[in-house]
Design a protein around this motif. Structure first.
Motif, PDB file in Angstrom:
ATOM      1  N   GLU A  12      73.071  69.664  82.950  1.00 24.37           N
ATOM      2  CA  GLU A  12      74.144  70.749  83.071  1.00 24.37           C
ATOM      3  C   GLU A  12      74.747  71.279  82.091  1.00 24.37           C
ATOM      4  OE1 GLU A  12      76.550  69.470  86.308  1.00 24.37           O
ATOM      5  OE2 GLU A  12      75.110  68.751  87.499  1.00 24.37           O
ATOM      6  N   HIS A  13      75.065  70.156  80.995  1.00 22.66           N
ATOM      7  CA  HIS A  13      75.955  70.677  79.757  1.00 22.66           C
ATOM      8  C   HIS A  13      74.988  71.108  78.494  1.00 22.66           C
ATOM      9  CE1 HIS A  13      78.631  70.804  76.354  1.00 22.66           C
ATOM     10  NE2 HIS A  13      79.557  70.716  77.239  1.00 22.66           N
ATOM     11  N   ARG A  14      75.200  72.085  77.807  1.00 26.71           N
ATOM     12  CA  ARG A  14      74.268  72.518  76.865  1.00 26.71           C
ATOM     13  C   ARG A  14      73.933  71.383  75.738  1.00 26.71           C
ATOM     14  NH1 ARG A  14      77.890  74.602  72.466  1.00 26.71           N
ATOM     15  NH2 ARG A  14      79.806  74.591  73.427  1.00 26.71           N
ATOM     16  N   TRP A  15      74.767  70.472  75.648  1.00 24.57           N
ATOM     17  CA  TRP A  15      74.269  69.344  74.765  1.00 24.57           C
ATOM     18  C   TRP A  15      73.551  68.261  75.040  1.00 24.57           C
ATOM     19  CZ3 TRP A  15      79.861  67.984  72.221  1.00 24.57           C
ATOM     20  CH2 TRP A  15      80.352  69.029  71.384  1.00 24.57           C
ATOM     21  N   LEU A  16      73.434  68.055  76.502  1.00 20.73           N
ATOM     22  CA  LEU A  16      72.717  67.068  76.729  1.00 20.73           C
ATOM     23  C   LEU A  16      71.165  67.032  76.440  1.00 20.73           C
ATOM     24  CD1 LEU A  16      73.186  64.601  78.744  1.00 20.73           C
ATOM     25  CD2 LEU A  16      72.597  65.975  80.570  1.00 20.73           C
ATOM     26  N   GLY A  17      70.885  66.002  76.125  1.00 23.98           N
ATOM     27  CA  GLY A  17      69.336  65.875  75.699  1.00 23.98           C
ATOM     28  C   GLY A  17      69.105  66.527  74.163  1.00 23.98           C
ATOM     29  N   ARG A  18      70.100  67.205  73.627  1.00 24.89           N
ATOM     30  CA  ARG A  18      69.905  67.620  72.274  1.00 24.89           C
ATOM     31  C   ARG A  18      70.391  66.727  71.297  1.00 24.89           C
ATOM     32  NH1 ARG A  18      67.556  72.433  72.756  1.00 24.89           N
ATOM     33  NH2 ARG A  18      67.788  73.409  74.464  1.00 24.89           N
ATOM     34  N   LEU A  19      70.234  67.239  69.921  1.00 21.74           N
ATOM     35  CA  LEU A  19      70.735  66.403  68.746  1.00 21.74           C
ATOM     36  C   LEU A  19      72.264  66.756  68.695  1.00 21.74           C
ATOM     37  CD1 LEU A  19      69.980  64.597  66.571  1.00 21.74           C
ATOM     38  CD2 LEU A  19      69.763  66.492  64.938  1.00 21.74           C
ATOM     39  N   ALA A  20      73.355  65.772  68.741  1.00 24.27           N
ATOM     40  CA  ALA A  20      74.522  65.730  68.889  1.00 24.27           C
ATOM     41  C   ALA A  20      75.123  66.698  67.565  1.00 24.27           C
ATOM     42  CB  ALA A  20      75.211  64.385  69.027  1.00 24.27           C
ATOM     43  N   PRO A  21      76.124  67.481  67.712  1.00 24.01           N
ATOM     44  CA  PRO A  21      76.714  68.133  66.378  1.00 24.01           C
ATOM     45  C   PRO A  21      77.654  67.106  65.762  1.00 24.01           C
ATOM     46  CG  PRO A  21      78.112  68.685  68.465  1.00 24.01           C
ATOM     47  CD  PRO A  21      76.729  67.984  69.052  1.00 24.01           C
ATOM     48  N   ASP A  22      77.861  67.094  64.468  1.00 27.93           N
ATOM     49  CA  ASP A  22      78.434  66.159  63.749  1.00 27.93           C
ATOM     50  C   ASP A  22      80.217  66.220  64.125  1.00 27.93           C
ATOM     51  OD1 ASP A  22      79.008  63.888  62.149  1.00 27.93           O
ATOM     52  OD2 ASP A  22      78.843  65.134  60.367  1.00 27.93           O
ATOM     53  N   LEU A  23      80.519  65.762  65.089  1.00 29.56           N
ATOM     54  CA  LEU A  23      81.879  66.215  65.549  1.00 29.56           C
ATOM     55  C   LEU A  23      83.014  65.341  64.650  1.00 29.56           C
ATOM     56  CD1 LEU A  23      81.535  65.237  69.222  1.00 29.56           C
ATOM     57  CD2 LEU A  23      81.440  67.589  68.068  1.00 29.56           C
ATOM     58  N   ALA A  24      84.021  65.805  64.430  1.00 26.27           N
ATOM     59  CA  ALA A  24      85.135  65.151  63.480  1.00 26.27           C
ATOM     60  C   ALA A  24      86.001  64.503  64.762  1.00 26.27           C
ATOM     61  CB  ALA A  24      86.081  66.441  63.021  1.00 26.27           C
ATOM     62  N   LEU A  25      86.061  63.293  64.433  1.00 24.34           N
ATOM     63  CA  LEU A  25      86.951  62.259  65.368  1.00 24.34           C
ATOM     64  C   LEU A  25      88.077  61.627  64.894  1.00 24.34           C
ATOM     65  CD1 LEU A  25      83.130  60.600  66.572  1.00 24.34           C
ATOM     66  CD2 LEU A  25      84.998  62.270  67.721  1.00 24.34           C
ATOM     67  N   SER A  26      88.995  60.940  65.573  1.00 28.64           N
ATOM     68  CA  SER A  26      89.959  60.273  65.174  1.00 28.64           C
ATOM     69  C   SER A  26      89.825  59.180  65.888  1.00 28.64           C
ATOM     70  CB  SER A  26      91.596  61.100  65.550  1.00 28.64           C
ATOM     71  OG  SER A  26      91.605  62.173  64.765  1.00 28.64           O
ATOM     72  N   THR A  27      90.029  57.827  65.277  1.00 25.56           N
ATOM     73  CA  THR A  27      89.820  56.449  65.602  1.00 25.56           C
ATOM     74  C   THR A  27      91.051  55.763  65.434  1.00 25.56           C
ATOM     75  OG1 THR A  27      88.598  55.514  63.955  1.00 25.56           O
ATOM     76  CG2 THR A  27      87.381  56.582  65.568  1.00 25.56           C
ATOM     77  N   ALA A  28      91.091  54.496  65.903  1.00 28.00           N
ATOM     78  CA  ALA A  28      92.287  53.833  65.615  1.00 28.00           C
ATOM     79  C   ALA A  28      92.227  53.316  63.868  1.00 28.00           C
ATOM     80  CB  ALA A  28      92.369  52.305  66.362  1.00 28.00           C
ATOM     81  N   ASP A  29      91.141  53.364  63.600  1.00 28.60           N
ATOM     82  CA  ASP A  29      90.521  52.904  61.997  1.00 28.60           C
ATOM     83  C   ASP A  29      91.011  54.256  61.382  1.00 28.60           C
ATOM     84  OD1 ASP A  29      90.106  50.526  62.807  1.00 28.60           O
ATOM     85  OD2 ASP A  29      88.099  50.820  63.386  1.00 28.60           O
ATOM     86  N   GLY A  30      91.106  55.259  61.805  1.00 25.26           N
ATOM     87  CA  GLY A  30      91.236  56.753  60.976  1.00 25.26           C
ATOM     88  C   GLY A  30      90.088  57.520  61.188  1.00 25.26           C
ATOM     89  N   ASP A  31      90.359  58.623  60.451  1.00 25.51           N
ATOM     90  CA  ASP A  31      89.285  59.812  60.822  1.00 25.51           C
ATOM     91  C   ASP A  31      87.830  59.383  60.405  1.00 25.51           C
ATOM     92  OD1 ASP A  31      91.624  61.429  61.662  1.00 25.51           O
ATOM     93  OD2 ASP A  31      91.736  62.357  59.959  1.00 25.51           O
ATOM     94  N   THR A  32      86.844  60.238  61.117  1.00 30.27           N
ATOM     95  CA  THR A  32      85.601  59.561  60.712  1.00 30.27           C
ATOM     96  C   THR A  32      84.757  60.976  61.480  1.00 30.27           C
ATOM     97  OG1 THR A  32      83.831  58.013  60.846  1.00 30.27           O
ATOM     98  CG2 THR A  32      85.013  58.507  63.047  1.00 30.27           C
ATOM     99  N   THR A  33      83.453  60.707  61.356  1.00 32.01           N
ATOM    100  CA  THR A  33      82.459  61.945  61.925  1.00 32.01           C
ATOM    101  C   THR A  33      81.591  60.856  62.927  1.00 32.01           C
ATOM    102  OG1 THR A  33      80.908  61.681  60.250  1.00 32.01           O
ATOM    103  CG2 THR A  33      82.590  63.427  60.064  1.00 32.01           C
ATOM    104  N   LEU A  34      80.779  61.856  63.721  1.00 34.82           N
ATOM    105  CA  LEU A  34      79.786  61.278  64.657  1.00 34.82           C
ATOM    106  C   LEU A  34      78.838  60.628  63.765  1.00 34.82           C
ATOM    107  CD1 LEU A  34      79.183  60.607  67.306  1.00 34.82           C
ATOM    108  CD2 LEU A  34      78.080  62.885  67.774  1.00 34.82           C
ATOM    109  N   ALA A  35      78.324  61.320  62.855  1.00 35.58           N
ATOM    110  CA  ALA A  35      77.295  60.803  61.876  1.00 35.58           C
ATOM    111  C   ALA A  35      77.751  59.557  61.539  1.00 35.58           C
ATOM    112  CB  ALA A  35      76.995  61.809  60.937  1.00 35.58           C
ATOM    113  N   LYS A  36      78.807  59.414  60.901  1.00 42.24           N
ATOM    114  CA  LYS A  36      79.200  57.843  60.331  1.00 42.24           C
ATOM    115  C   LYS A  36      79.192  56.993  61.279  1.00 42.24           C
ATOM    116  CE  LYS A  36      82.027  59.566  57.070  1.00 42.24           C
ATOM    117  NZ  LYS A  36      83.481  59.723  56.143  1.00 42.24           N
ATOM    118  N   LEU A  37      79.537  57.059  62.535  1.00 39.45           N
ATOM    119  CA  LEU A  37      79.269  56.404  63.756  1.00 39.45           C
ATOM    120  C   LEU A  37      77.745  55.768  64.051  1.00 39.45           C
ATOM    121  CD1 LEU A  37      82.002  57.485  66.416  1.00 39.45           C
ATOM    122  CD2 LEU A  37      82.174  55.548  64.884  1.00 39.45           C
ATOM    123  N   LEU A  38      77.024  56.686  63.750  1.00 40.20           N
ATOM    124  CA  LEU A  38      75.503  56.524  64.174  1.00 40.20           C
ATOM    125  C   LEU A  38      74.901  55.902  63.027  1.00 40.20           C
ATOM    126  CD1 LEU A  38      74.683  59.637  66.286  1.00 40.20           C
ATOM    127  CD2 LEU A  38      75.141  57.552  67.023  1.00 40.20           C
TER     128      LEU A  38
END
Length: 126
Positions: A12-38
């Motif tokens: 139903e969502h256009r992202w489902l099944g596709r390569l994820a965009p490299d999202l900018a994220l804020s975590t308890a450990d600081g700012d990061t990106t989706l690519a770094k998490l993977l």
């Protein structure tokens, strides 16, 4: 030639099944990106809810709690190690389909050895 436009089981969502965009994220450990998490090459359940609504899945998969101000409509993402989105929630409590996605895309295959055939071509030749 590349597979960047590959889509596994669109939904139903256009992202489902596709390569994820490299999202900018804020975590308890600081700012990061989706690519770094993977980077470790493991599946990740990205919980973007303010109250950690998907924390009950900690025993099944690595859960990262973060905020993504650019996409407040996304509640959670299950990411395969290759960066494809295996499951996505646009609500902040609904995990319908997550167990199936974990089983399909994340659970390792059985470690049981394959059965050895009783007779083989080599044995028949003897």
């Amino acid at each position: 030639m590349s597979g960047l436009d590959t889509c596994y089981l669109p939904g139903e969502h256009r992202w489902l099944g596709r390569l994820a965009p490299d999202l900018a994220l804020s975590t308890a450990d600081g700012d990061t990106t989706l690519a770094k998490l993977l980077h470790p090459g493991r599946p990740v359940l990205l919980d973007l809810t303010p109250d950690r609504a998907f924390s009950r899945w900690l025993s099944a998969v690595t859960v990262v709690f973060a905020a993504c101000p650019a996409h407040p409509d996304i509640g959670a993402l299950l990411l395969r190690p290759d960066g494809h989105i295996a499951w996505l929630s646009t609500t902040f409590v609904d995990d319908a389909g997550l167990a199936d996605a974990l089983h399909r895309w994340v659970t390792p295959p059985s470690l049981d050895p394959l059965p050895i055939p009783v007779s083989s071509a080599w044995e028949q030749a003897q």
